[in-house]
Design a protein around this motif. Structure first.
Motif, PDB file in Angstrom:
ATOM      1  N   ASP A  55      -7.520  -4.237  -0.211  1.00 42.85           N
ATOM      2  CA  ASP A  55      -6.545  -3.301   0.347  1.00 42.85           C
ATOM      3  C   ASP A  55      -7.185  -2.428   1.427  1.00 42.85           C
ATOM      4  O   ASP A  55      -6.567  -2.154   2.456  1.00 42.85           O
ATOM      5  CB  ASP A  55      -5.951  -2.420  -0.765  1.00 42.85           C
ATOM      6  CG  ASP A  55      -4.919  -3.170  -1.596  1.00 42.85           C
ATOM      7  OD1 ASP A  55      -4.528  -4.281  -1.176  1.00 42.85           O
ATOM      8  OD2 ASP A  55      -4.511  -2.664  -2.652  1.00 42.85           O
ATOM      9  N   THR A  90      -5.346  -3.400  10.028  1.00 43.41           N
ATOM     10  CA  THR A  90      -4.001  -3.315  10.610  1.00 43.41           C
ATOM     11  C   THR A  90      -3.773  -1.948  11.249  1.00 43.41           C
ATOM     12  O   THR A  90      -2.688  -1.660  11.728  1.00 43.41           O
ATOM     13  CB  THR A  90      -2.911  -3.536   9.544  1.00 43.41           C
ATOM     14  OG1 THR A  90      -3.156  -2.637   8.460  1.00 43.41           O
ATOM     15  CG2 THR A  90      -2.903  -4.959   9.038  1.00 43.41           C
ATOM     16  N   GLN A 148      -7.688  -4.488   4.613  1.00 41.09           N
ATOM     17  CA  GLN A 148      -6.453  -4.793   5.333  1.00 41.09           C
ATOM     18  C   GLN A 148      -5.801  -3.538   5.915  1.00 41.09           C
ATOM     19  O   GLN A 148      -5.252  -3.576   7.014  1.00 41.09           O
ATOM     20  CB  GLN A 148      -5.501  -5.541   4.407  1.00 41.09           C
ATOM     21  CG  GLN A 148      -6.073  -6.906   4.023  1.00 41.09           C
ATOM     22  CD  GLN A 148      -5.105  -8.027   4.260  1.00 41.09           C
ATOM     23  OE1 GLN A 148      -3.914  -7.899   3.997  1.00 41.09           O
ATOM     24  NE2 GLN A 148      -5.586  -9.137   4.769  1.00 41.09           N
ATOM     25  N   ALA A 149      -5.883  -2.427   5.181  1.00 44.52           N
ATOM     26  CA  ALA A 149      -5.308  -1.188   5.707  1.00 44.52           C
ATOM     27  C   ALA A 149      -6.039  -0.768   6.976  1.00 44.52           C
ATOM     28  O   ALA A 149      -5.422  -0.289   7.931  1.00 44.52           O
ATOM     29  CB  ALA A 149      -5.374  -0.083   4.657  1.00 44.52           C
TER      30      ALA A 149
END
Lengths: 300, 411
Positions: B382, B389, B385-386
């Motif tokens: 997480d 992005t 990816q946080a």
């Protein structure tokens, strides 16, 4: 004694048996697992207590934990968007195709049959193919879009958080359209031709005929198609696994994929069950709407 | 009457046959082995060889699917039907060990003439350990390193024998080699939202001084910031966020990426697909002289604590281990042992690549060991990816991951 026995082969007992057998089946195969699922959502379950029923009871803690996670709201919203957009897309395209093939041009029926190929293919295969189509750098879709001048750069369908959910929706619409088309075709063919002829004589144009004859006569078919669509889209799992894995950063994560991830990747079966219970609530609400919408139906 | 007679005769015959069968192996102890190995992989072949020894122990083999290993195993254990021996993915070993579902092998290994803990690479051995005791024996191992396209290095005036050694050099090299006109990215790797993403990022964080239970160190933040830099400058495909390692390396093989981070499982495919000169380098480090690290994959052999024949099961394991020196030759897998030299294959590219991987294995670190590894892994994914992005900055994302990890229960 003899009377009871004979009523079993002909009479009240027979009727009750007819109803009781499927009910018992339903209860055993659907009801019990459903109750078990609800029970699990109130317990602390890990892989080593999977086998026993008596596990620590934690009340609503799983629900509280789940709703205090930052990603929960986004995932529920994604689920709603995915379901609504998929059903809308599948239905509109399916209805359009059904009307198109309903005009009975030469070769219509076997062309319609070819469309079913998409429905026959396993979800994982469809997912793998769409994974290639949607690939950002070398995908067919980007090639089409840029070479026709519709976009001037590649769109990273799977990896851009603002597109990832729509990438899966696109694939799912493709997957479900033909099934919608077949069901709606059956509905269309059951409308008596003379209704159209009579209205045509009365001067009704194409849109009026569609609005006043086709749609009302199709009411129950449409209800069934939408209800089935809801079930199928809420079951849709393969495409997520094959295309985005729910990423990036949960932007394409939906409840059904999340429930699997919690249960079988993080081995937190209680949380997985909790997500499914939340989904059951949604489905119950939706089926209520469906039942209400078709209760004026005249059954023949 | 005749039907009955025939049935009786049949039953008697059947009983006779099974009685014979039992008689032939009456003294045999049966050991069941589960693994995901297929016909051409070690487990079923080793089982066959073992049974040919005919030494009073009969092994039954069952192949299970990759996705089902853990769920099958725990269901079987919960219902008392566990096999005697199982091959388990190394980060999942601690999960079973912490619940005493696996047998403590410490004493047996100490008294064994065949299995010697000192022979193993430290990473694989640590993954087989829980609470200071051995609960498993490493089956094979693999890790990741940096593949690079030597031809592209030459075209851009870089020395093909000087692959990037530090993070800065890696980014700089990727900048030089990225060529959007020709659809070439500088680097290919995987930041996918599953275990593969963790597998690829964790070594970077570890080289930055982090451990899984202290993930938000300065060095780890810098590692994640470097990843973000690579993504923001499009030195790697934006699809890195959803590409598997297998997909990412495919772009390298096709000449669409100048470098790729992946494992030895790619070597054979690369030899077949890549029509250019390539090499393998150790994973770049934060700065010269910094501690090395890399991820560690593959399986461990473990014995379930519910076994009725621990002695015999361990004998079977000893046989498996005794065949480790043929593992690479016969099955293309790298034994998890530093005392076994990988024999030359006759293919210079392959031999050079393997030598680098064996060197890299010295620095390979296990994921965990922690009984709740999947949850820790999810928190790390997480964060990656946080950040990539653009929804969080590296520090905040890793702080959040650290917070989630500290909330993961110990068992």
């Amino acid at each position: 004694m003899k009377r009871i026995l004979s009523s079993l082969t002909d009479g009240r007992g027979f009727d009750i048996t007819l109803v009781a057998v499927p009910l018992a089946f339903l209860f055993l195969l659907s009801g019990l697992p459903l109750l078990y699922n609800v029970l699990m959502s109130f317990q602390e379950v890990d892989m080593f207590s999977m086998g026993q029923l008596a596990r620590p009871f934690v009340g609503f803690r799983n629900y509280v934990d789940l709703f205090s996670q930052p990603e929960t709201f986004g995932i529920l919203l994604n689920t709603a968007v995915f379901v609504l957009a998929s059903i809308a897309g599948q239905f509109v395209l399916g209805f359009g195709l059904a009307l198109f093939f309903g005009t009975q041009f030469p070769g219509a029926s076997w062309l319609r049959g070819l469309f079913l190929v998409s429905w026959v293919m396993p979800g994982l295969v469809v997912g793998a193919i769409w994974n290639w189509i949607l690939s950002g750098d070398y995908g067919v879709l980007n090639f089409l879009l840029t070479s026709t001048g519709l976009t001037d750069g590649n769109i990273y369908w799977r990896s851009d958080p603002s597109y990832s959910l729509w990438a899966v929706i696109l694939a799912n619409i493709w997957l479900g359209t033909s099934f919608n088309m077949i069901l709606l075709s059956v509905g269309l063919s059951s409308i008596p031709r003379d209704l159209y002829e009579a209205s045509e004589l009365d001067g009704a144009n194409v849109f009026q005929r569609f609005w006043t004859i086709t749609l009302p006569m199709m009411r129950s078919t449409i209800g069934a198609v939408v209800a089935l669509g809801l079930i199928f889209t809420l079951q849709q799992f393969d495409l997520f696994a094959a295309i985005t894995d729910g990423g990036p950063n949960n932007s394409s994560n939906v409840a059904q994929y999340w429930a699997w991830d919690l249960s079988f990747r993080q081995y937190d079966f209680a949380k997985g069950a909790t997500v499914s219970v939340i989904m059951i609530v949604f489905v119950m609400f939706a089926s209520l709407v469906y039942v209400r919408s078709t209760r004026h139906e005249v059954r023949g | 009457m005749t039907i009955r007679k025939t049935l009786m005769a049949g039953a008697v015959a059947l009983a006779g046959v099974s009685a014979l069968a039992v008689a032939a192996h009456a003294e045999d102890t049966t050991i069941t082995v589960w693994s995901l190995d297929k016909d051409i992989q070690p487990a079923p072949n080793l089982v066959k060889e073992f049974n040919d020894l005919d030494n009073g122990i009969h092994v039954e083999y069952r192949e299970i699917q990759f996705d089902d290993v853990v769920s099958e195993a725990m269901r079987a254990y919960a219902t008392g039907n566990a096999p005697d021996i199982i091959a388990i993915d190394n980060p999942n070993t601690a999960m079973f060990a912490s619940r005493d579902a696996f047998l403590d092998l410490t004493d047996m290994i100490e008294n064994s003439d065949v299995i010697n803990a000192d022979n193993y690479f430290p990473g694989p051995l640590a993954s087989a350990t829980w609470d200071g005791k051995y609960y498993a024996v490493p089956k094979a191992t693999n890790t990741i390193a940096l593949y690079y396209n030597k031809d592209m290095f030459r075209v851009h005036g870089l020395d093909p024998d000087q692959p990037p050694e530090t993070w800065d050099e890696l980014v700089e090299t990727a900048r030089t080699l990225t060529d959007p006109e020709n659809n070439v990215y500088g680097l290919a790797f995987s930041a996918k939202a599953n275990e593969e993403g963790t597998f690829q990022f964790l070594p970077w964080a570890q080289m930055g001084g982090a451990t899984y239970d202290n993930i938000n160190t300065e060095g780890a933040v810098e590692a994640l910031a470097t990843w973000k830099e690579i993504m923001d400058e499009k030195l790697a495909s934006p699809d890195t966020l959803t590409n598997s390692q297998w997909n990412a390396t495919a772009t390298f093989n096709a000449g669409n990426a100048a470098m790729a981070i992946s494992g030895p499982w790619e070597i054979d495919r690369m030899l077949a697909d890549a029509d250019f000169d390539w090499g393998v380098a150790l994973l770049p480090v934060p700065e010269e002289g910094a501690e090395r690290s890399s991820a560690m994959g593959d399986y461990n052999w473990a014995i379930f604590s519910s076994t009725k024949h621990p002695k015999e099961a361990f004998e079977v394991l000893e046989y498996f281990v005794s065949q480790d020196d043929t593992m690479f030759e016969n099955y293309g897998q790298i034994p998890a042992r530093s005392d076994i030299a990988i024999p030359p294959t006759g293919n210079a590219l392959k031999d050079a690549a393997l030598a680098t991987f064996v060197e890299q294995l010295k620095y390979a670190k296990p994921r965990g060991p922690h009984p709740q590894w999947p949850k820790i892994s999810k928190a790390i994914q997480d964060a990656i990816q946080a950040t990539l992005t653009g929804q969080m900055d590296p520090q905040a994302a890793l702080d959040q991951a650290a917070q989630k990890i500290s909330a993961v229960p110990d068992r």
